[in-house]
Design a protein around this motif. Structure first.
Motif, PDB file in Angstrom:
ATOM      1  N   SER A   1    -110.581  13.816  -2.701  1.00  0.00           N
ATOM      2  CA  SER A   1    -110.737  14.326  -1.338  1.00  0.00           C
ATOM      3  C   SER A   1    -109.556  13.917  -0.457  1.00  0.00           C
ATOM      4  N   ILE A   2    -108.962  12.760  -0.737  1.00  0.00           N
ATOM      5  CA  ILE A   2    -107.795  12.284   0.016  1.00  0.00           C
ATOM      6  C   ILE A   2    -106.791  11.708  -0.969  1.00  0.00           C
ATOM      7  N   ILE A   3    -105.524  12.077  -0.777  1.00  0.00           N
ATOM      8  CA  ILE A   3    -104.440  11.523  -1.597  1.00  0.00           C
ATOM      9  C   ILE A   3    -103.414  10.928  -0.647  1.00  0.00           C
ATOM     10  N   VAL A   4    -103.116   9.663  -0.846  1.00  0.00           N
ATOM     11  CA  VAL A   4    -102.123   8.965  -0.034  1.00  0.00           C
ATOM     12  C   VAL A   4    -100.885   8.779  -0.910  1.00  0.00           C
ATOM     13  N   ILE A   5     -99.747   9.296  -0.431  1.00  0.00           N
ATOM     14  CA  ILE A   5     -98.498   9.229  -1.191  1.00  0.00           C
ATOM     15  C   ILE A   5     -97.546   8.286  -0.476  1.00  0.00           C
ATOM     16  N   GLU A   6     -97.296   7.122  -1.070  1.00  0.00           N
ATOM     17  CA  GLU A   6     -96.373   6.158  -0.476  1.00  0.00           C
ATOM     18  C   GLU A   6     -94.902   6.474  -0.752  1.00  0.00           C
ATOM     19  N   PRO A   7     -94.510   6.892  -1.968  1.00  0.00           N
ATOM     20  CA  PRO A   7     -93.087   7.165  -2.210  1.00  0.00           C
ATOM     21  C   PRO A   7     -92.572   8.268  -1.273  1.00  0.00           C
ATOM     22  N   THR A   8     -91.583   7.940  -0.489  1.00  0.00           N
ATOM     23  CA  THR A   8     -91.097   8.831   0.561  1.00  0.00           C
ATOM     24  C   THR A   8     -90.626  10.171   0.025  1.00  0.00           C
ATOM     25  N   GLN A   9     -89.796  10.159  -0.996  1.00  0.00           N
ATOM     26  CA  GLN A   9     -89.246  11.413  -1.515  1.00  0.00           C
ATOM     27  C   GLN A   9     -90.356  12.324  -2.037  1.00  0.00           C
ATOM     28  N   LEU A  10     -91.265  11.791  -2.816  1.00  0.00           N
ATOM     29  CA  LEU A  10     -92.366  12.586  -3.357  1.00  0.00           C
ATOM     30  C   LEU A  10     -93.269  13.106  -2.231  1.00  0.00           C
ATOM     31  N   GLY A  11     -93.547  12.276  -1.246  1.00  0.00           N
ATOM     32  CA  GLY A  11     -94.368  12.689  -0.111  1.00  0.00           C
ATOM     33  C   GLY A  11     -93.711  13.801   0.687  1.00  0.00           C
TER      34      GLY A  11
ATOM     35  N   PHE B   1     -88.305   4.525 -14.807  1.00  0.00           N
ATOM     36  CA  PHE B   1     -89.069   5.769 -14.854  1.00  0.00           C
ATOM     37  C   PHE B   1     -90.114   5.854 -13.736  1.00  0.00           C
ATOM     38  N   SER B   2     -90.044   4.963 -12.777  1.00  0.00           N
ATOM     39  CA  SER B   2     -91.035   4.933 -11.697  1.00  0.00           C
ATOM     40  C   SER B   2     -91.168   6.264 -10.957  1.00  0.00           C
ATOM     41  N   PRO B   3     -90.062   6.938 -10.564  1.00  0.00           N
ATOM     42  CA  PRO B   3     -90.227   8.221  -9.864  1.00  0.00           C
ATOM     43  C   PRO B   3     -90.997   9.263 -10.697  1.00  0.00           C
ATOM     44  N   ALA B   4     -90.775   9.287 -11.989  1.00  0.00           N
ATOM     45  CA  ALA B   4     -91.511  10.213 -12.858  1.00  0.00           C
ATOM     46  C   ALA B   4     -92.989   9.807 -12.918  1.00  0.00           C
ATOM     47  N   CYS B   5     -93.249   8.519 -12.913  1.00  0.00           N
ATOM     48  CA  CYS B   5     -94.639   8.036 -12.910  1.00  0.00           C
ATOM     49  C   CYS B   5     -95.348   8.432 -11.618  1.00  0.00           C
ATOM     50  N   PHE B   6     -94.625   8.370 -10.491  1.00  0.00           N
ATOM     51  CA  PHE B   6     -95.209   8.778  -9.217  1.00  0.00           C
ATOM     52  C   PHE B   6     -95.661  10.243  -9.295  1.00  0.00           C
TER      53      PHE B   6
ATOM     54  N   THR C   1    -114.144   5.874  -3.776  1.00  0.00           N
ATOM     55  CA  THR C   1    -114.384   6.693  -2.592  1.00  0.00           C
ATOM     56  C   THR C   1    -113.715   8.052  -2.707  1.00  0.00           C
ATOM     57  N   ASN C   2    -113.183   8.368  -3.882  1.00  0.00           N
ATOM     58  CA  ASN C   2    -112.506   9.635  -4.145  1.00  0.00           C
ATOM     59  C   ASN C   2    -111.191   9.737  -3.379  1.00  0.00           C
ATOM     60  N   ILE C   3    -110.551   8.601  -3.196  1.00  0.00           N
ATOM     61  CA  ILE C   3    -109.231   8.531  -2.572  1.00  0.00           C
ATOM     62  C   ILE C   3    -108.242   8.059  -3.621  1.00  0.00           C
ATOM     63  N   ALA C   4    -107.144   8.798  -3.744  1.00  0.00           N
ATOM     64  CA  ALA C   4    -106.089   8.390  -4.674  1.00  0.00           C
ATOM     65  C   ALA C   4    -104.918   7.850  -3.863  1.00  0.00           C
ATOM     66  N   VAL C   5    -104.364   6.750  -4.309  1.00  0.00           N
ATOM     67  CA  VAL C   5    -103.203   6.166  -3.653  1.00  0.00           C
ATOM     68  C   VAL C   5    -102.085   6.074  -4.680  1.00  0.00           C
ATOM     69  N   ILE C   6    -100.965   6.729  -4.391  1.00  0.00           N
ATOM     70  CA  ILE C   6     -99.793   6.621  -5.246  1.00  0.00           C
ATOM     71  C   ILE C   6     -98.901   5.580  -4.584  1.00  0.00           C
ATOM     72  N   ARG C   7     -98.907   4.408  -5.157  1.00  0.00           N
ATOM     73  CA  ARG C   7     -98.168   3.268  -4.590  1.00  0.00           C
ATOM     74  C   ARG C   7     -96.681   3.378  -4.893  1.00  0.00           C
ATOM     75  N   GLU C   8     -95.881   2.893  -3.970  1.00  0.00           N
ATOM     76  CA  GLU C   8     -94.433   2.867  -4.147  1.00  0.00           C
ATOM     77  C   GLU C   8     -94.039   1.526  -4.763  1.00  0.00           C
ATOM     78  N   VAL C   9     -94.195   1.455  -6.083  1.00  0.00           N
ATOM     79  CA  VAL C   9     -93.859   0.243  -6.828  1.00  0.00           C
ATOM     80  C   VAL C   9     -92.829   0.631  -7.876  1.00  0.00           C
ATOM     81  N   TYR C  10     -91.608   0.132  -7.700  1.00  0.00           N
ATOM     82  CA  TYR C  10     -90.535   0.433  -8.642  1.00  0.00           C
ATOM     83  C   TYR C  10     -90.438  -0.719  -9.633  1.00  0.00           C
ATOM     84  N   ASP C  11     -91.115  -0.565 -10.768  1.00  0.00           N
ATOM     85  CA  ASP C  11     -91.075  -1.643 -11.751  1.00  0.00           C
ATOM     86  C   ASP C  11     -90.339  -1.252 -13.027  1.00  0.00           C
ATOM     87  N   ASN C  12     -89.838  -0.029 -13.096  1.00  0.00           N
ATOM     88  CA  ASN C  12     -88.971   0.371 -14.211  1.00  0.00           C
ATOM     89  C   ASN C  12     -88.166   1.587 -13.793  1.00  0.00           C
TER      90      ASN C  12
END
Length: 175
Positions: free
Chosen positions: A43-53, A25-30, A12-23
């Motif tokens: 068209s829409i980007i949803v940013i879950e990581p608070t600091q990046l958002g 380097f997760s913040p750099a991956c976000f 649907t042209n929506i990107a979701v950056i999930r807040e999943v800390y699995d290593n």
């Protein structure tokens, strides 16, 4: 991107950056995922990581502030030029501020992919997004892609008009 992560570009042209800390380097991956989504012109980007958002929202807000400041000071400079035709006191500083804001906006945002996005804060519009029910955080930052060409033309024309009027008046005074 690791197989276990549910970070993806949706059909649907929506990107979701999930807040999943699995290593570690997760913040750099976000950040890399956000950059990829911006470059993909989602068209829409949803940013879950608070600091990046928060950082992204502040960056976009600062660009909006520069744009508004350029337009308001430019218009005010033009109006003051006609209201006080014998004085440069209000017109020149306002024209300079407008020019500086437009220059800074152009230099900082011209090639930045964030310039095409605005933070969506309207709860009514947010509630209609189908993806929001599957999010893992309560208040993600939602970016919506918008056409910024009219915005760029507006502040460029207003700044150019204000500066031109100011230079013309200075030329006439010196003559």
């Amino acid at each position: 991107m690791e197989a276990g992560r549910d970070r993806s570009l949706h059909s649907t042209n929506i990107a979701v950056i999930r807040e999943v800390y699995d290593n570690e380097f997760s913040p750099a991956c976000f950040s890399m995922e956000l950059e990829k989504a911006l470059e993909s012109c989602c068209s829409i980007i949803v940013i879950e990581p608070t600091q990046l958002g928060d950082e992204t929202a502040r960056w976009i807000s600062f660009g909006n502030y520069l744009h508004k400041m350029a337009v308001i000071t430019g218009f005010t400079s033009i109006i003051s030029g006609f209201a006080w035709p014998e004085s440069f006191a209000p017109q020149a500083p306002l024209s300079i501020i407008s020019t500086l804001c437009t220059g800074l906006y152009t230099a900082s945002w011209q090639f930045d992919h964030c310039v095409k996005y605005q933070v969506e804060r309207d709860i009514g519009k947010l509630s209609r997004l189908p993806i929001l029910g599957a999010l893992t955080v309560a208040s993600p930052v939602v970016l919506v892609r918008k056409d910024d060409s009219k915005r760029k033309i507006l502040h460029s024309v207003v700044t150019l008009a204000a500066a031109s009027l100011c230079i013309y008046r200075l030329y006439r005074t010196m003559k």
